[in-house]
Design a protein around this motif. Structure first.
Motif, PDB file in Angstrom:
ATOM      1  N   ASP A  30       0.827  -1.214   0.000  1.00 29.72           N
ATOM      2  CA  ASP A  30       0.000   0.000   0.000  1.00 29.72           C
ATOM      3  C   ASP A  30       0.861   1.264   0.000  1.00 29.72           C
ATOM      4  N   THR A  31       2.002   1.195   0.677  1.00 32.05           N
ATOM      5  CA  THR A  31       2.877   2.358   0.806  1.00 32.05           C
ATOM      6  C   THR A  31       3.816   2.528  -0.388  1.00 32.05           C
ATOM      7  N   TYR A  32       4.389   1.421  -0.866  1.00 31.19           N
ATOM      8  CA  TYR A  32       5.474   1.526  -1.836  1.00 31.19           C
ATOM      9  C   TYR A  32       5.193   0.945  -3.223  1.00 31.19           C
TER      10      TYR A  32
ATOM     11  N   ILE B  54       1.892   0.639  -4.917  1.00 29.25           N
ATOM     12  CA  ILE B  54       0.722   1.071  -5.691  1.00 29.25           C
ATOM     13  C   ILE B  54       0.581   2.583  -5.647  1.00 29.25           C
ATOM     14  N   ASP B  55      -0.115   3.101  -6.640  1.00 30.69           N
ATOM     15  CA  ASP B  55      -0.482   4.511  -6.649  1.00 30.69           C
ATOM     16  C   ASP B  55      -1.939   4.597  -6.244  1.00 30.69           C
ATOM     17  N   GLY B  56      -2.263   5.587  -5.459  1.00 32.93           N
ATOM     18  CA  GLY B  56      -3.649   5.775  -5.062  1.00 32.93           C
ATOM     19  C   GLY B  56      -3.969   5.071  -3.756  1.00 32.93           C
TER      20      GLY B  56
END
Length: 146
Positions: free
Chosen positions: A98-100, A102-104
């Motif tokens: 989630d942090t590194y 994916i975008d959004g």
């Protein structure tokens, strides 16, 4: 043949569950999908790859097969104690993704029983401080194989 590299719990764990399809199968089990067809839909794995990975996870006692229909025999897959112990690791991988990766916004949101969104964090079992690489010191390291 003698294996090369360091004798290591990480390497041994990766031999069992460190492959993409195995982790995605475990994700589906955590999400409540226990039947072959549902796991196949959720992972996108081909049937032959899925069957092979499920066999590996059952043989490693990460999952167990449970009969749910006699004619024809059909099975569902359930996490064993070993499989359930992987849940925090899956949540930590999801947090990292989630942090590194994916975008959004996160594509999946998990709520803890306290009612707040779950954010996985590894802490020291003794002092409850978050784990940071700079705070840990290796006190025993296995030798590498020649």
């Amino acid at each position: 043949m003698t294996p090369k590299g360091r004798n290591c719990s990480i390497a041994k764990a990766l031999d069992l569950v460190g492959e993409k399809w195995s982790l995605l199968i475990l994700r589906e089990i955590v999400l409540g999908q226990r039947r072959f067809d549902a796991i196949a839909r959720g992972t996108g794995a081909s049937r032959d790859i899925l069957a092979a990975r499920l066999r590996t996870l059952v043989d490693a006692d990460v999952l167990t097969k449970r009969l749910y229909e006699d004619h024809p025999p059909r099975y569902e897959y359930v996490a064993t104690e070993s499989g359930k112990a992987l849940y925090p690791i899956l949540m930590a991988i999801m947090e990292w993704g989630d942090t590194y990766a994916i975008d959004g916004p996160p594509p999946t949101v998990v709520e803890h029983r306290c009612g707040e969104q779950l954010h996985a964090q590894v802490v020291c079992a003794h002092c409850n401080e978050p784990l940071e690489a700079r705070d840990a010191t290796v006190v025993h390291l296995s030798p590498t194989a020649p």
